[in-house]
Structures are given as structure tokens and as C-alpha cells.
Write an enzyme that holds these catalytic residues in place. Structure first.
Site, PDB file in Angstrom:
ATOM      1  N   ARG A  82      46.491  85.033  20.201  1.00 34.30           N
ATOM      2  CA  ARG A  82      45.448  84.604  19.283  1.00 34.30           C
ATOM      3  C   ARG A  82      44.907  83.445  19.028  1.00 34.30           C
ATOM      4  O   ARG A  82      43.628  82.994  19.136  1.00 34.30           O
ATOM      5  CB  ARG A  82      45.684  85.389  17.965  1.00 34.30           C
ATOM      6  N   LYS A 184      40.560  82.287  14.829  1.00 30.46           N
ATOM      7  CA  LYS A 184      41.104  81.744  13.471  1.00 30.46           C
ATOM      8  C   LYS A 184      40.549  80.134  13.435  1.00 30.46           C
ATOM      9  O   LYS A 184      41.333  79.282  13.756  1.00 30.46           O
ATOM     10  CB  LYS A 184      42.715  81.783  13.402  1.00 30.46           C
ATOM     11  N   GLU A 220      36.384  92.292   5.897  1.00 30.85           N
ATOM     12  CA  GLU A 220      37.627  91.809   5.528  1.00 30.85           C
ATOM     13  C   GLU A 220      37.702  90.965   4.280  1.00 30.85           C
ATOM     14  O   GLU A 220      36.311  90.725   3.760  1.00 30.85           O
ATOM     15  CB  GLU A 220      38.568  91.394   6.469  1.00 30.85           C
TER      16      GLU A 220
HETATM   17  N1  PLP Z   1      41.900  87.958   7.908  1.00 28.77           N
HETATM   18  C1  PLP Z   1      41.975  86.551   7.774  1.00 28.77           C
HETATM   19  C2  PLP Z   1      40.521  86.025   7.903  1.00 28.77           C
HETATM   20  C3  PLP Z   1      43.132  85.841   8.139  1.00 28.77           C
HETATM   21  O1  PLP Z   1      42.966  84.705   7.842  1.00 28.77           O
HETATM   22  C4  PLP Z   1      44.261  86.293   8.092  1.00 28.77           C
HETATM   23  C5  PLP Z   1      45.413  85.509   8.223  1.00 28.77           C
HETATM   24  O2  PLP Z   1      45.865  85.198   8.982  1.00 28.77           O
HETATM   25  C6  PLP Z   1      44.364  87.688   8.548  1.00 28.77           C
HETATM   26  C7  PLP Z   1      43.051  88.582   8.316  1.00 28.77           C
HETATM   27  C8  PLP Z   1      45.822  88.347   8.696  1.00 28.77           C
HETATM   28  O3  PLP Z   1      46.130  88.233  10.044  1.00 28.77           O
HETATM   29  P1  PLP Z   1      47.786  88.285  10.160  1.00 28.77           P
HETATM   30  O4  PLP Z   1      48.175  89.440   9.885  1.00 28.77           O
HETATM   31  O5  PLP Z   1      47.545  88.001  11.589  1.00 28.77           O
HETATM   32  O6  PLP Z   1      48.301  87.293   9.463  1.00 28.77           O
HETATM   33  C1  COI Z   2      47.654  83.884   7.000  1.00 26.70           C
HETATM   34  O1  COI Z   2      47.982  85.122   6.380  1.00 26.70           O
HETATM   35  O2  COI Z   2      48.444  83.358   7.683  1.00 26.70           O
HETATM   36  C2  COI Z   2      46.408  83.245   6.623  1.00 26.70           C
HETATM   37  O3  COI Z   2      46.348  82.263   7.495  1.00 26.70           O
HETATM   38  C3  COI Z   2      45.679  83.593   5.646  1.00 26.70           C
HETATM   39  C4  COI Z   2      45.441  82.357   4.708  1.00 26.70           C
HETATM   40  C5  COI Z   2      46.548  81.643   4.294  1.00 26.70           C
HETATM   41  C6  COI Z   2      44.207  81.353   5.377  1.00 26.70           C
END
Ligand code: PLP
Ligand code: COI
Length: 342
Positions: A82, A184, A220
Site C-alpha cells: 500500500r 495513505k 469511512e
Molecule cells: N481508513 C483510514 C482513513 C485509515 O487511516 C486507516 C488506518 O490505517 C484505515 C482506514 C485502516 O487501515 P488498516 O486496517 O490498514 O490500518
Molecule cells: C492506523 O490505523 O494505522 C492509522 O493510520 C489510523 C490513524 C492513526 C491515522
């Protein structure tokens, strides 16, 4: 190795510098060999791409101590992939997956004393990021970059642990169609700050963002994806090209279907359908799974039957299974748990 003397059970989700961080520089068109450093500060041009035009992207993953004392992390290859997508979209050089994983291993080994003990409720949060360090004046990509990774011990993302949250539907947009919602990028989070400040000022834990083209579909929150449970027990998650493809959410959908035998569906979720669900949760690395008990829709409340005291039964089962896999208590799919210290 002796652990740091911290009050592990009462940690919040806050930055805390640890002993070592990883750094690699990109210059003259290539990544230079990286390594561990002591300095928690960065020294860059006042006109760095990251400072002027927000050229930065990041990741988040966690390391855990298992019941039998190993230190592991969860699907770091997915974070590396990612981050590569984020780099492409922000016109930054990709960091190779092997280098990303090697950096995770080096960082966690060097900070092993900071990895919370099994059963403490805390974990080690790892924050990799790449940013444009070199000067730009016209709008353009930087010519030099740093790939950096630090880690710190953290507790729950939301105060109160896993108590169901009350969130509010935002009138702000988080991400535009064909914009940067699916990566991200730091800029997405800058865009969410004012909306979050307003929501918190009104007593809510988070915003529910709707799709910015029509404001009719669930997207989200500022830092987590949504999962819902139907009356029939099906796990539903919004499909959209403008949300971040959460690794937690993709893992949960797999666990639900392949390990728990639940029906799952990734599809557009009209906001008008939300009152029909019986459970709602936020999921992400930082959030893990947080139940949502109530959604404020411009003064009108949507209350889920799962209530304001605890998880509903389906999300509880998913939470137990996912955290069981992450902490080595339950055997998960091949390759999901990456061992750092045996
Ligand atoms: N959506 C957003 C906007 C996020 O910042 C995050 C955090 O990483 C997620 C979803 C969840 O992603 P992940 O499960 O890969 O941490
Ligand atoms: C994560 O879950 O790792 C995120 O980046 C979410 C938040 C801390 C920005």
C-alpha cells in the site's frame, strides 16, 4: 532483555520517542542503504516538498508479544504494497518490499524493550513514512526523499477502550473521486482535522464521511473503515474507490467468510440503509475493531440494537478471532503473522 518500566495498561495512543528509528535516503535517483539512527528529529530544507506541498505518505502496523513470548507483526507485506501505491500517486520513489520488511525487523529488534508484554492490552505501533525532503519552489516533486520508520508503545486509539462510540455524519468531504482517498497521503488527514475538531467539539468520537460526489453512500471515518452486520448475520463493508483499502477490514472479511463461515459482502452502502443494520464497527490498525453504538445524523439518532455497553455478538467474535491471530493464540492463514523475534 529487560522491558522499559512503563504503565503498559494505561497507555494512550500518543507519540513517545523510543531508542532507535530506521532511516534511508533517496538521492541521485536511487535509495541508499538504510540503517538505524538515534536522532528523533529530522533536518530538512525549509522549502522541502513535504513542507510546501504536503508530499508525504505513511503506513501504520503493530508488533505484538505472543503468549509464548515471541514478537510478531501482522501482514507487513500488505503495508509495503500500500505504501508503494501511495508513492506512485504522490510521485515519490517506491521503497522495495524487502527493504520495508527488513526495516520493520531491524526497528522492532532494536526497540524490543518497548514492545508491550503479552496481556497488557498495549501494542507497539510502527509508523513508516516517506516524504519529499529536498527543496522545491514551483509545484513539482522533490528530488530527494527520506524513508523513515519509528515505533512507540500504544494503548487504545479511542479513550475508554472498546466502549461503543457515538459518531456523527459529516458535512465535509474527505476525498474526491479520482483524488487521494484510496492512498495513505498525509494530506487526507490534514483535510480531516477541522471536521474532526468540530465533531469532537460537539461531543462525538469520530465523523462518518459520505461519498463526496452524491453524499448518499457510506465511506469511512478519518482513520478507519466501517463494517456492518445485517439482521441475518451477514458482514457488510462499503465498496468505494475513494476509501483506504484497510488491511484490517480485508483481513476481517476473510476471517468472517473462511474461518467463521459468515456471509460477507463488499458493496456500496447507501446511508439510508444504515438504520437496518444490527451492529456497526470501525476497523483499522490503530482502532482494531471499535463498536459504534449510535450515529448522529444532523440531530437524528440512529441507535444500533447492539447498544452502548459492549460489542454485538458478531463483531465480538470477529474481534476475538482477529486479535487471537495477531497475538498468536489462533492459527491464521499462512503468511499473516510475521515473526520478528523467536
Ligand atoms: N481508513 C483510514 C482513513 C485509515 O487511516 C486507516 C488506518 O490505517 C484505515 C482506514 C485502516 O487501515 P488498516 O486496517 O490498514 O490500518
Ligand atoms: C492506523 O490505523 O494505522 C492509522 O493510520 C489510523 C490513524 C492513526 C491515522
Amino acid at each position: 532483555m529487560e522491558k522499559k518500566n512503563l504503565d503498559w495498561a494505561n497507555l494512550g495512543f500518543n507519540y513517545q520517542p523510543t531508542d532507535k528509528r530506521y532511516s534511508a535516503l533517496w538521492k541521485d535517483g536511487a535509495w541508499q542503504p538504510g540503517g538505524l539512527i538515534d536522532d528523533p528529529f529530522v533536518h530538512i530544507s525549509e522549502s522541502a516538498g513535504v513542507l510546501q506541498y504536503s508530499q508525504t505518505g505513511f503506513e501504520g502496523l503493530k508488533a505484538y508479544t505472543t503468549e509464548d513470548g515471541r514478537i510478531v507483526c501482522f501482514r507487513p507485506d500488505m503495508n509495503a504494497k500500500r505504501l508503494a501505491d501511495t508513492c506512485d500517486r504522490l510521485h515519490m520513489p517506491r521503497i522495495p518490499e524487502e527493504q520495508f520488511i527488513e526495516a520493520v525487523d531491524m526497528l522492532v529488534k532494536a526497540n524490543a524493550a518497548w514492545v508491550p508484554p503479552f496481556g497488557s492490552g498495549a501494542t507497539l505501533y510502527i509508523r513508516p513514512f516517506i516524504y519529499g525532503s529536498g527543496p522545491v519552489l514551483g509545484v513539482q516533486a522533490a528530488h530527494t526523499y527520506e524513508f523513515r520508520m519509528y515505533c512507540c508503545p500504544v494503548g487504545p486509539y479511542f479513550k475508554g477502550g472498546v466502549k461503543p462510540l457515538t459518531i456523527t455524519v459529516s458535512d465535509y468531504d474527505r476525498a474526491a473521486p479520482k483524488g487521494s482517498g484510496h492512498i495513505k497521503a498525509g494530506l487526507n488527514y490534514a483535510m480531516s482535522l477541522y471536521a474532526s475538531y468540530e465533531a469532537k467539539g460537539r461531543g462525538f468520537s469520530e465523523n462518518m464521511f459520505l461519498d463526496s460526489a452524491t453524499h448518499t453512500k457510506v465511506e469511512e471515518t478519518g482513520g478507519a473503515n466501517f463494517v456492518f452486520v445485517t439482521k441475518e448475520g451477514k458482514l457488510v463493508t462499503p465498496k468505494s474507490s475513494t476509501i483506504l483499502p484497510s488491511i484490517t477490514r480485508r483481513s476481517l472479511m476473510y476471517v468472517a467468510k473462511e474461518m467463521l463461515g459468515l456471509e460477507t459482502e463488499e458493496r456500496e452502502v447507501p446511508f439510508s440503509e444504515v438504520p437496518e443494520f444490527v451492529e456497526c464497527g470501525l476497523c483499522g490498525t490503530a482502532a482494531v475493531i471499535c463498536p459504534v453504538g449510535c450515529i448522529d445524523d444532523h440531530g437524528k439518532e440512529i441507535r444500533f440494537p447492539s447498544g452502548m455497553e459492549s460489542f454485538g455478538p458478531v463483531l465480538q467474535k470477529l474481534y476475538d478471532t482477529l486479535t487471537g491471530i495477531q497475538m498468536g493464540r489462533i492459527k491464521g492463514p499462512e503468511g499473516w503473522v510475521h515473526e520478528i523475534i523467536a
